[in-house]
Design an enzyme around this catalytic site. Structure first.
Site, PDB file in Angstrom:
ATOM      1  CB  CYS A 256      -0.931   0.005   1.214  1.00 33.89           C
ATOM      2  SG  CYS A 256      -2.123  -1.364   1.227  1.00 33.89           S
ATOM      3  CG  HIS A 335      12.640  -1.750   2.704  1.00 36.21           C
ATOM      4  ND1 HIS A 335      12.397  -2.952   3.327  1.00 36.21           N
ATOM      5  CD2 HIS A 335      12.270  -1.932   1.411  1.00 36.21           C
ATOM      6  CE1 HIS A 335      11.905  -3.816   2.453  1.00 36.21           C
ATOM      7  NE2 HIS A 335      11.817  -3.225   1.288  1.00 36.21           N
ATOM      8  CG  HIS A 420      -4.053  20.260   4.891  1.00 38.36           C
ATOM      9  ND1 HIS A 420      -5.359  20.528   5.250  1.00 38.36           N
ATOM     10  CD2 HIS A 420      -3.562  21.414   4.365  1.00 38.36           C
ATOM     11  CE1 HIS A 420      -5.641  21.786   4.950  1.00 38.36           C
ATOM     12  NE2 HIS A 420      -4.579  22.344   4.408  1.00 38.36           N
ATOM     13  CG  HIS A 424      -2.581   3.424   3.737  1.00 39.01           C
ATOM     14  ND1 HIS A 424      -3.428   3.333   2.649  1.00 39.01           N
ATOM     15  CD2 HIS A 424      -2.413   2.157   4.190  1.00 39.01           C
ATOM     16  CE1 HIS A 424      -3.749   2.064   2.454  1.00 39.01           C
ATOM     17  NE2 HIS A 424      -3.148   1.334   3.374  1.00 39.01           N
ATOM     18  CG  ASN A 457      -6.850  -0.431   2.374  1.00 40.27           C
ATOM     19  OD1 ASN A 457      -6.274   0.211   1.509  1.00 40.27           O
ATOM     20  ND2 ASN A 457      -6.206  -1.208   3.240  1.00 40.27           N
TER      21      ASN A 457
END
Length: 533
Positions: A256, A335, A420, A424, A457
């Protein structure tokens, strides 16, 4: 309020509050009120003290420069015409020094302008809104799941429980192949879904911007679970007849957060390809990735993921600045794949019956929290004002160097860095944790929660539905800063920071929220009961 005692009573009554003290005397109808100074420790709000501190530190350089400039101006005011003439004569007799200094200034200026990063502008973006026939209420979802005959009664009840608490509303969308009775998940239907989403978003984007397909020099398409041959990027090239020397990439399996990875990749490519447009397409494909088994860790994705996609047009052309909406300021990628627990927390595999699905581990929230911590540790020094950095550094030194464990770790106030937040919309639990950890208000979380409620989602494209929500609400003002943050398999946490170049007028916008924005925000109950027949 005044209190009067009865004439036969000898009791004395006193009433206290923050602002005054009232005393009522006995055996009389006369009331005396005595006022004292307020308790400033109770009345002063610490958030205003902190805000004042923030302004003081942020403008410390200007405050220090003002006296120096005043001294310099006072000194220059004493110079006469004769002093200036003598200075000019000295420069004439030092021709070599003047020439060398001038050449050095020209050289350094040239190096600066030729090596500085090219500015990247977001000209416009579009989010795909499916037709009403694809709409899937919670009741339709459960009804179709039951009709497949693939799920046990216990797992149907499990899916209903998850769906009732998911934060998804009644107007999300599903592909035709999944809603059909019986379902028809096949390659042809998956291609149909991909073309519908990608071409729908790109068509709207090209209409908004007026850019011709032949003008696009860079193409990046990301879709995690559907990677056909030819690739999705080739489908776009073929459909729009893009030019033969286009630089195209197709990102798969990146979860995602792949949308921000695509933005970062496009940014890097725009640094080496001058005067170029970059088209980024973010989507996910549901048709071939609907899970028909009974492994509960894989059933979660069925309940959360919905149909959607977005197209974004970036440019490094200076002439596009005036018409662009945003400028890309920073991208930060994290990562955690070197850690086995993080690597395995979102994993596509076969269950015991050889059905393929994406398993979500119970460690997901802990892994996401660790990835978020690493990401904001990198992002913080770049975007936070000096006031927040000093507070964070001082508490860190106190705890680590002076071993003052009673001092709580200071959590920087990212609301001072951004107006703002586009977080996700992976699920209600993710949003709850982000709101708690970053100490955000309901107003800041509204775009993410309403996107989850209205569209579900939609994977990597959810960030753009959230930004579209803020635009439709008329909240985006020139100079505002936006923080987009997403999580994905691997495990990755990525951020992008944008600055608004103009005030967005909702009346002139075309996005999936415009026709119904007056209905939002809506109240999202903790449990939304599903009506069963």
């Amino acid at each position: 309020m005044t209190t009067q005692a009865p004439e036969t009573s000898s009791k004395q009554t006193s009433v206290h509050d923050h602002d005054h003290v009232q005393v009522t005397t006995t055996a009389t109808t006369t009331t005396t009120t005595k006022r004292v100074l307020p308790n400033f420790l109770l009345s002063v709000r610490l958030k205003y003290v902190k805000l004042g501190y923030h302004y003081l530190i942020s403008n410390a350089m200007y405050i220090l420069l003002v006296p120096l400039l005043m001294v310099a101006f006072a000194h220059l005011s004493t110079l006469t015409v004769e002093d200036l003439a003598r200075l000019w004569d000295q420069l004439k007799f030092n021709f070599v020094s003047v020439t060398v200094c001038s050449g050095l200034i020209v050289f350094l200026t040239t190096v600066y302008f030729t090596t500085r990063p090219r500015k990247v502008y977001l000209v416009n973006f579009s989010c795909y809104k499916p037709e009403d026939a694809r709409m899937c209420t919670r009741e339709i979802f459960m009804h179709r799941s039951k009709l497949t005959g693939s799920f046990s009664d216990e797992n149907l009840a499990f899916q209903q429980k998850i769906l009732e608490r998911s934060g998804l509303g009644q107007n999300t969308y599903m592909p035709e192949a999944v809603l059909r009775v019986p379902p028809n998940p096949c390659m042809a239907e998956a291609r149909k879904e991909a073309e519908m989403v990608m071409f729908g978003a790109i068509d709207e984007l090209l209409e908004k911007t007026g850019v011709k397909p032949k003008d696009i020099g860079i193409l990046v398409v990301n879709c995690s679970l559907f990677n056909p041959t030819p690739s999705l990027s080739s489908m776009v090239v073929n459909h729009y007849k893009l030019r033969g020397n286009i630089v195209s990439y197709n990102l798969g399996g990146m979860g995602c957060s792949a949308g921000l990875i695509s933005i970062d990749l496009a940014k890097q490519l725009l640094q080496v390809h001058p005067n170029s447009y970059a088209l980024v397409v973010s989507m996910e494909n549901i048709t071939l990735n609907w899970y028909f088994g009974n492994d509960r860790s894989m059933l979660l994705s069925n309940c959360l993921f919905r149909l959607g996609g977005a197209a974004i047009l970036l440019s490094n052309r200076s002439c596009d600045r005036r018409r662009s909406k945003y400028q890309l300021m920073h991208t930060v990628r994290t990562h955690k794949g070197s850690d086995d627990r993080a690597y395995n927390c979102v994993f596509q595999k076969e269950d015991d019956t050889k059905r393929i699905g994406v398993a979500l581990s119970k460690d997901l929230m802990a892994v996401a929290g660790d990835a978020l911590k690493t990401n904001i540790t990198t992002l913080g020094p770049i975007v936070l004002p000096m006031s927040e950095q000093l507070l964070f550094f001082s508490t860190l030194v106190a705890r680590k160097v002076f071993k003052m464990k009673k001092i709580k770790p200071y959590i920087p106030d990212f609301k001072l860095a951004f107006e703002h937040f586009c977080i996700h919309a992976g699920g209600r639990a993710v949003l709850d944790e982000m709101e708690k950890n970053l100490e955000l208000s309901d107003w800041h979380m509204e775009p993410s929660r309403m996107t989850l409620n209205r569209f579900g989602n939609t994977s990597s494209s959810s960030l753009w539905y959230e930004l579209a929500y803020s635009e439709a609400k008329g909240r985006v003002r020139k100079g505002d800063r936006m923080w987009q943050i997403a999580f994905g398999s691997g495990f990755k946490c990525n951020s992008a920071v944008w600055r608004a170049l103009k005030t967005v007028n909702p009346a002139k916008e075309k996005n999936p929220w415009i026709d119904e924005i007056h209905l939002f925000p809506v109240e999202v109950p903790k449990v939304a009961a599903i009506k069963t027949t």
